[in-house]
Design a protein around this motif. Structure first.
Motif, PDB file in Angstrom:
ATOM      1  N   ILE A  44       0.916  -1.157  -0.043  1.00 35.12           N
ATOM      2  CA  ILE A  44       0.008  -0.111   0.090  1.00 35.12           C
ATOM      3  C   ILE A  44       0.734   1.344   0.066  1.00 35.12           C
ATOM      4  O   ILE A  44       1.914   1.359   0.810  1.00 35.12           O
ATOM      5  CB  ILE A  44      -1.117   0.046   1.224  1.00 35.12           C
ATOM      6  N   PRO A  45       0.848   2.177  -1.031  1.00 34.88           N
ATOM      7  CA  PRO A  45       1.620   3.338  -1.110  1.00 34.88           C
ATOM      8  C   PRO A  45       1.686   4.263  -0.032  1.00 34.88           C
ATOM      9  O   PRO A  45       0.965   5.279   0.007  1.00 34.88           O
ATOM     10  CB  PRO A  45       1.375   3.813  -2.533  1.00 34.88           C
ATOM     11  N   MET A  46       1.985   4.269   1.138  1.00 33.21           N
ATOM     12  CA  MET A  46       1.856   4.899   2.293  1.00 33.21           C
ATOM     13  C   MET A  46       2.878   6.034   2.468  1.00 33.21           C
ATOM     14  O   MET A  46       2.370   7.300   3.018  1.00 33.21           O
ATOM     15  CB  MET A  46       2.193   3.882   3.551  1.00 33.21           C
ATOM     16  N   GLU A  47       3.844   6.078   1.686  1.00 34.15           N
ATOM     17  CA  GLU A  47       4.805   7.356   1.469  1.00 34.15           C
ATOM     18  C   GLU A  47       3.978   8.576   1.348  1.00 34.15           C
ATOM     19  O   GLU A  47       4.041   9.636   1.932  1.00 34.15           O
ATOM     20  CB  GLU A  47       5.896   6.949   0.716  1.00 34.15           C
ATOM     21  N   GLY A  48       3.198   8.609   0.152  1.00 27.01           N
ATOM     22  CA  GLY A  48       2.507  10.008  -0.016  1.00 27.01           C
ATOM     23  C   GLY A  48       1.260  10.231   0.766  1.00 27.01           C
ATOM     24  O   GLY A  48       1.046  11.458   1.108  1.00 27.01           O
ATOM     25  N   PHE A  49       0.734   9.172   1.427  1.00 25.32           N
ATOM     26  CA  PHE A  49      -0.325   9.489   2.388  1.00 25.32           C
ATOM     27  C   PHE A  49       0.485   9.864   3.618  1.00 25.32           C
ATOM     28  O   PHE A  49      -0.104  10.956   4.258  1.00 25.32           O
ATOM     29  CB  PHE A  49      -0.948   7.971   2.718  1.00 25.32           C
TER      30      PHE A  49
END
Length: 262
Positions: A44-49
């Motif tokens: 899950i692309p958490m970096e941007g979130f």
């Protein structure tokens, strides 16, 4: 503590990462519950979130299918997950906020095309899933809790574009509506969206098959926000962000919001 919560079937969190980021930037809910993430948790692309301030996540995932996640600006700890009907699917996750509110995020099985469990295994799985949800909440007797998600059922006549035409269509059949009502009764859940918007047609899903979904407006309210009676009166400002259905490469669902003053 006041907070705003949103629920959204994103139909692939990795494919539609940009849409999630747009929602977080423009609407900034304190808590965002996603369904049909179609991703292992670690991908899950958490970096941007996180860059948007959503530093907390609880999730269950699997490759290519299902998957539920709760993103939160507010501190949140995992509060468990259940595999109802023993399907082996990532369809439920719960998180607990510091004020003691537990948020349950569900992705109920869609149920296939034919509303007959004798010829459609998926429909039987959906009914079994709902039955086990009912029994679980009977035993748990939830308090200070919110239940959200894509429940894949539009229960009211004004939750669908044509009640009579959809009575034999999966998501609005009487047997599904009755099963969902039993889940609601088991937890004494209050339908917050309809508490705030008691009258009129209201939809959160429009099929990809409709070339002009907005003009045709053949929608269904499949996405829900419920709360236990002890906090239901603190809820307000429910809305469906219909515009999100028209974003570039959209999900076929629109986000549903509610705010709570606790």
């Amino acid at each position: 503590m006041a907070f705003t919560l949103a629920t959204w079937n994103i139909n692939s969190v990795r494919l539609r990462e940009a849409l999630v980021l747009q929602l977080l930037r423009d609407e900034a809910p304190d808590v965002l519950c996603l369904q049909e993430c179609k991703s292992p948790v670690e991908k899950i692309p958490m970096e941007g979130f996180r860059a948007r301030g959503y530093t907390h996540m609880v999730a269950r995932g699997q490759k290519g299918y299902n998957g539920v996640a709760i993103l939160s600006k507010l501190p949140m700890e995992e509060a468990g997950s259940e595999d109802f009907a023993a399907l082996g699917h990532a369809r439920h996750i719960a998180g607990r906020l510091e004020n003691g509110v537990t948020v349950h995020n569900f992705y109920v099985p869609a149920g296939g095309d034919k509303p007959d469990r004798t010829i459609n295994e998926k429909f039987g799985q959906k009914l079994d899933y709902l039955t086990e949800m009912r029994d679980w909440f009977h035993g748990k007797r939830p308090e200070k809790a919110i239940l959200v998600g894509d429940l894949n059922i539009a229960p009211r006549e004004d939750d669908v574009w044509n009640h009579k035409q959809l009575l034999r269509i999966v998501s609005h059949t009487p047997v599904e509506v009755e099963h969902l009502a039993q889940v609601q009764e088991a937890g004494a859940w209050v339908d917050i969206t309809r508490q705030d918007i008691p009258e009129g047609n209201l939809y959160s899903w429009w099929s990809y098959r409709s070339p002009d979904w907005d003009a045709a407006d053949k929608g269904r309210r499949l996405d829900h926000v419920w709360a236990t009676p002890d906090i239901s009166n603190a809820a307000h400002s429910s809305r469906v962000l219909r515009a999100a259905r028209g974003w570039a490469q959209p999900s076929d669902h629109a986000p549903v919001f509610a705010s709570f003053d606790l």
